[in-house]
Enzyme design. Structure first.
Site, PDB file in Angstrom:
ATOM      1  N   SER A 140       0.860  -1.179   0.000  1.00 33.41           N
ATOM      2  CA  SER A 140       0.000   0.000   0.000  1.00 33.41           C
ATOM      3  C   SER A 140       0.890   1.219   0.000  1.00 33.41           C
ATOM      4  O   SER A 140       2.093   1.113   0.202  1.00 33.41           O
ATOM      5  CB  SER A 140      -0.898   0.003   1.246  1.00 33.41           C
ATOM      6  OG  SER A 140      -1.733   1.134   1.273  1.00 33.41           O
ATOM      7  N   ARG A 385      -0.487  -3.924  -7.059  1.00 31.96           N
ATOM      8  CA  ARG A 385      -1.741  -4.486  -6.537  1.00 31.96           C
ATOM      9  C   ARG A 385      -2.911  -3.686  -7.084  1.00 31.96           C
ATOM     10  O   ARG A 385      -2.804  -2.467  -7.268  1.00 31.96           O
ATOM     11  CB  ARG A 385      -1.743  -4.409  -5.007  1.00 31.96           C
ATOM     12  CG  ARG A 385      -2.913  -5.138  -4.327  1.00 31.96           C
ATOM     13  CD  ARG A 385      -2.813  -6.641  -4.482  1.00 31.96           C
ATOM     14  NE  ARG A 385      -3.747  -7.354  -3.596  1.00 31.96           N
ATOM     15  CZ  ARG A 385      -4.965  -7.750  -3.976  1.00 31.96           C
ATOM     16  NH1 ARG A 385      -5.416  -7.463  -5.197  1.00 31.96           N
ATOM     17  NH2 ARG A 385      -5.733  -8.424  -3.150  1.00 31.96           N
ATOM     18  N   THR A 421      -7.128   1.716   4.635  1.00 32.21           N
ATOM     19  CA  THR A 421      -6.697   0.873   5.748  1.00 32.21           C
ATOM     20  C   THR A 421      -7.565   1.096   6.976  1.00 32.21           C
ATOM     21  O   THR A 421      -7.983   0.140   7.646  1.00 32.21           O
ATOM     22  CB  THR A 421      -5.222   1.137   6.084  1.00 32.21           C
ATOM     23  OG1 THR A 421      -4.416   0.952   4.912  1.00 32.21           O
ATOM     24  CG2 THR A 421      -4.735   0.202   7.174  1.00 32.21           C
ATOM     25  N   CYS A 572      -0.584  -6.311 -17.422  1.00 25.45           N
ATOM     26  CA  CYS A 572       0.051  -7.037 -16.318  1.00 25.45           C
ATOM     27  C   CYS A 572       1.406  -6.400 -15.988  1.00 25.45           C
ATOM     28  O   CYS A 572       2.273  -6.287 -16.867  1.00 25.45           O
ATOM     29  CB  CYS A 572       0.253  -8.499 -16.689  1.00 25.45           C
ATOM     30  SG  CYS A 572       1.220  -9.416 -15.467  1.00 25.45           S
ATOM     31  N   CYS A 596       3.861 -14.083 -11.294  1.00 29.98           N
ATOM     32  CA  CYS A 596       2.667 -13.380 -10.820  1.00 29.98           C
ATOM     33  C   CYS A 596       2.899 -12.676  -9.487  1.00 29.98           C
ATOM     34  O   CYS A 596       3.380 -13.273  -8.521  1.00 29.98           O
ATOM     35  CB  CYS A 596       1.527 -14.380 -10.690  1.00 29.98           C
ATOM     36  SG  CYS A 596      -0.035 -13.646 -10.185  1.00 29.98           S
ATOM     37  N   CYS A 599      -1.516  -9.361  -8.240  1.00 31.53           N
ATOM     38  CA  CYS A 599      -2.125  -8.028  -8.269  1.00 31.53           C
ATOM     39  C   CYS A 599      -3.583  -8.087  -8.696  1.00 31.53           C
ATOM     40  O   CYS A 599      -4.353  -7.176  -8.398  1.00 31.53           O
ATOM     41  CB  CYS A 599      -1.333  -7.093  -9.175  1.00 31.53           C
ATOM     42  SG  CYS A 599      -1.620  -7.318 -10.940  1.00 31.53           S
TER      43      CYS A 599
END
Length: 627
Positions: A140, A385, A421, A572, A596, A599
């Site tokens: 984040s 993400r 959050t 991606c 990967c 995300c």
């Protein structure tokens, strides 16, 4: 109550204890709900300080963990118990099963145990986490608003929480290609902190374990369990040690069922089990009714030169490098220890299939106002993400038979604040209070939905509901409407705007756009994908079934490539998808699943919704530590 919330029996950190991690682990629920409090559980995430044995990949340590879990299942002494299930899986029984050790899941677990102490009772609570350790999949910005944490653990300032850098400067720029125009900051970050969310959830996990919560990192929940009345009764983990061809390897371990009276899904944005529950129980229609909208956030953590570092400085930008019709912006936060977080967030309803979020981010760092800060520094970590941006209009009814959805799985991000959050944590606390009253007082889980609508989450999201859809009309109209909404109507406009098309439907065919020529990375400020992936610590077992599945394997070559120029090779941020020559001199889609980052952009943006994201073996994926 304040003294109760601030009491934790141990100062040790069980997450970082490499000695006998399964000693005295009370993983089975006893028959007596008012038994003496659980002994503090010990987590089984392996700390980075524990070296990988010679000639063994880091992932193999997770197989060792699952083997030990299997042996625990067969431990029947004392108050421990298990039950055999059909299909060769064993079952562990709890009062509450929580999927996801993020802010929402851990807040729910902590609040449940606090309520147990306040009422002199006990409930068995476990948290399942697919990352190799708590925090490994957490990424984040993050400018943290401590409102929910103040309610959950009022004395967090005295408990060693990794929240140390208060916001000191709050800036907002409109970028053109070569200039940065200062605008009034709408974010009001006074009293907030610049943090690493990955580090915060690690700290929260120690507090949860000290209260008796059992946390199982390295195990991925892949299946919802139902009873004969279609009520959710828990989850099952996927099998470990299955080869790519479906055969069982020497390391094979059957998945385990974790059954609970209440199941809370805290998987984060676009959680695979949460999406199935929302779809099957039609929870979106029972809530606010509109589809969810998403963005992709790409981030690096840098260490910069001492003279350029101003701890607590917060910068947000809009404009360049994105075009005037693409919603998004960048952030740059000064942390401690000469570290900064820099990232770019791009709404996934962008139209141009040639747009590459990864390359747009690399381009951003060459802006004169940003490049000068980064020069002479070095990148410490990279990650990406998706985040949900639907806000108030897209909130589903989060309650289903047997449980509830909490945190970003439901979608409580306050988009104009760029914060979720605190709302995720509060939702977990509200769900925990409802679950406790269900189990201890005979209430109904719908109490969570009612409490949510009376909470400050609902008020926040209602007042901010029109900002994101206003940008459907472009950057300048969006900024103008946002200023009007904030400074004149203050969120009370008697009108609720609707979102546009779902993100996957917003993609134009390639013929109406010109391919974007991105500059080559210079290796000092901008980088290629392999270099960035190395910095994400991403790791998957190569010999396992692909967790990225095509519902129709012909669509990439039949539809995506000819109509949309193969957008999966660009949306991606880990280059999982690439088109390579086939034996017939054409092109075919190749999936590099081991790259990967989890995300979920592919699950959102594929034009025909042909890609299904499923969980890989537990413990696989990124290994974030400071994001």
């Amino acid at each position: 109550m304040h003294r109760l919330l601030c009491f934790f029996p141990s100062k040790s950190n069980p997450l970082k204890n490499p000695i006998s991690p399964f000693r005295n682990l009370p993983i089975f629920r006893t028959e007596n709900p008012t038994r003496s409090p659980l002994r503090p559980a010990t987590g089984f995430g392996l700390h980075p300080s524990v070296p990988t044995p010679p000639n063994r990949s880091p992932l193999s340590r997770f197989h060792l963990v699952s083997t030990n879990l299997s042996s625990l299942i067969h431990s029947t002494g004392g108050t421990r118990r298990f039950s055999g299930e059909s299909g060769g899986r064993e079952a562990l029984h709890y009062d509450v099963v929580i999927v996801g050790a993020g802010p929402a899941g851990l807040s729910a677990a902590i609040r449940l145990k606090q309520l147990c102490r306040a009422r002199n009772t006990d409930l068995s609570v476990c948290v399942l986490e697919k990352g190799s350790e708590v925090g490994a999949h957490i990424i984040s910005g993050n400018v943290f608003e401590p409102r929910a944490l103040d309610e959950l653990i009022p004395c967090w300032r005295d408990e060693g929480a990794p929240i140390e850098v208060p916001v000191s400067h709050d800036k907002f720029w409109l970028l053109t290609e070569n200039r940065a125009l200062s605008l009034p900051s709408p974010f009001d970050n006074k009293g907030n902190y610049v943090i690493s969310l990955s580090q915060l959830v690690r700290w929260m996990a120690t507090k949860a374990e000290e209260l008796g919560v059992e946390i199982y990192p390295g195990f991925a929940a892949s299946e919802i369990l139902y009873d004969e009345d279609d009520k959710v009764v828990g989850v099952a983990t996927n099998d470990m040690g299955v080869a790519k061809d479906g055969s069982k390897k020497e390391t094979f371990q059957r998945g385990v069922e974790l059954k609970g009276h209440i199941t809370l899904l805290a998987e984060g944005c676009r959680g695979s089990l949460s999406e199935k529950i929302i779809r099957d129980y039609k929870l979106r229609d029972k809530g606010q009714g509109q589809h969810q909208t998403y963005a992709i956030g790409i981030k690096e953590v840098w260490e910069i030169e001492e003279g350029k570092h101003v701890p607590g400085t917060v910068l947000h930008t809009v404009g360049w490098p994105l075009d005037m019709k693409t919603y998004g912006g960048s952030f740059l936060y000064h942390m401690n220890n000469r570290q900064i977080s820099i990232g770019l967030v791009i709404a996934l309803n962008y139209r141009n299939p040639y747009l590459s979020p990864f390359d747009e981010f690399q381009k951003l760092k060459h802006h004169p106002a940003i490049k000068s800060l980064l020069e002479g520094g070095s990148v410490l970590q990279y990650g990406a993400r998706t985040l949900n941006e639907g806000g108030f209009q897209s909130i589903p009814n989060p309650v289903f038979p047997g449980g509830a959805i909490i945190g970003c799985s439901a979608g409580y991000i306050n988009v104009p604040k760029i914060k979720g959050t605190h709302t995720a944590m509060k939702s977990g606390m509200l769900a925990a209070e409802a679950a406790f009253n269900v189990l201890d007082g005979g209430a109904q889980m719908e109490m969570y939905w009612d409490s949510l609508k009376r909470s400050w989450i609902w008020e926040e999201l209602y007042r901010s509901r029109n900002y994101r859809p206003a940008f459907e009309y472009g950057l300048i109209p969006g900024l103008a409407f946002s200023a009007l909404e904030r400074y004149v109507f203050r969120g009370r406009l008697p009108l609720t705007l609707k979102h546009g098309k779902p993100d996957h439907e917003a993609t134009d065919i390639a013929g109406v756009h010109t391919p974007i020529q991105y500059p080559r990375p210079d290796g000092r400020v901008s980088f290629d994908v392999p270099t960035s992936l190395y910095r994400s610590n991403t790791n998957h077992e190569h010999d396992q079934p692909a967790h990225l599945r095509l519902r129709d394997p012909t669509i990439p070559e039949r539809v995506n490539l000819p109509l949309y120029a193969g957008p999966e090779s660009r949306y991606c941020p880990a280059r999982v998808y690439e088109y390579v020559p086939d034996e017939k001199h054409g092109m075919k889609l190749h999936i590099n699943a081991q790259n990967c980052l989890h995300c979920k952009a592919c699950d959102v943006k594929d034009p025909k919704q042909n890609i299904e994201w499923t969980v890989p073996e537990g413990g696989g994926g990124p290994g974030y530590t400071i994001t």
